[in-house]
Design an enzyme around this catalytic site. Sequence first.
Site, PDB file in Angstrom:
ATOM      1  N   ILE A 191       0.832  -1.199   0.000  1.00  0.00           N
ATOM      2  CA  ILE A 191       0.000   0.000   0.000  1.00  0.00           C
ATOM      3  C   ILE A 191       0.866   1.249   0.000  1.00  0.00           C
ATOM      4  O   ILE A 191       2.022   1.207   0.455  1.00  0.00           O
ATOM      5  CB  ILE A 191      -0.950  -0.008   1.223  1.00  0.00           C
ATOM      6  CG1 ILE A 191      -2.075   1.022   1.063  1.00  0.00           C
ATOM      7  CG2 ILE A 191      -0.184   0.193   2.521  1.00  0.00           C
ATOM      8  CD1 ILE A 191      -3.207   0.859   2.054  1.00  0.00           C
ATOM      9  N   CYS A 192       0.302   2.332  -0.527  1.00  0.00           N
ATOM     10  CA  CYS A 192       0.914   3.664  -0.475  1.00  0.00           C
ATOM     11  C   CYS A 192       2.246   3.679  -1.219  1.00  0.00           C
ATOM     12  O   CYS A 192       2.280   3.521  -2.424  1.00  0.00           O
ATOM     13  CB  CYS A 192       1.046   4.106   0.984  1.00  0.00           C
ATOM     14  SG  CYS A 192       1.365   5.856   1.206  1.00  0.00           S
TER      15      CYS A 192
END
Length: 193
Positions: free
Chosen positions: A101-102
């Site tokens: 994620i991110c």
Amino acid sequence: MKICVLLANGNETIEILTVVDYLRRANIEVDMVSTTGSINLKTSHDIEYKADKLMADIDRKSYDGVYIPGGTKGAETLRDNDEVIDLVREFNNENKLIAAICAGPIVLDRAGVFADKKATSFPTIKEELKNVGEYIDDQIVVTDGNITTGRGAAVTNYLALRLVEIIKGEAAKEDLKYGTQHIAVENYFGIKF
């Protein structure tokens, strides 16, 4: 099913702990694994915590998947760790679950597991992802085959819900949504995830 969460100093607090918490709530075994040589770590916002294990001490074969949280400093440290890259490649070759994620997708990009895959990330990370088959801007969580990616901190719970769905099925995801009151959020906003 057993998942390892690979960690370094500087990973995003929410992106670490929410996924670990949600998976454990769904009775999925999770090890928080430090890649730094110390179980004592700090998040991107200087919150001190302890990993469960050191990377040097794990048996890779005992895991069914890996999760890479974001937080730019932590993600860059993980990306630059050859042992982490080797593990991601090995898991991909074995078609094990891989999630990030991110800023975390930079690790998957360096490992070369994005070829012909759809993925997303934090918007400013898009330019760093050179090997993605198709970058998706308009979804908060993207699953393509064995790889799941998410946009950033605010959608961490939705990535966690997707992982629970992949690992244990729709009913387990719905139970978790009720137990964490995501169902109330969905009802309030008239959305369904």
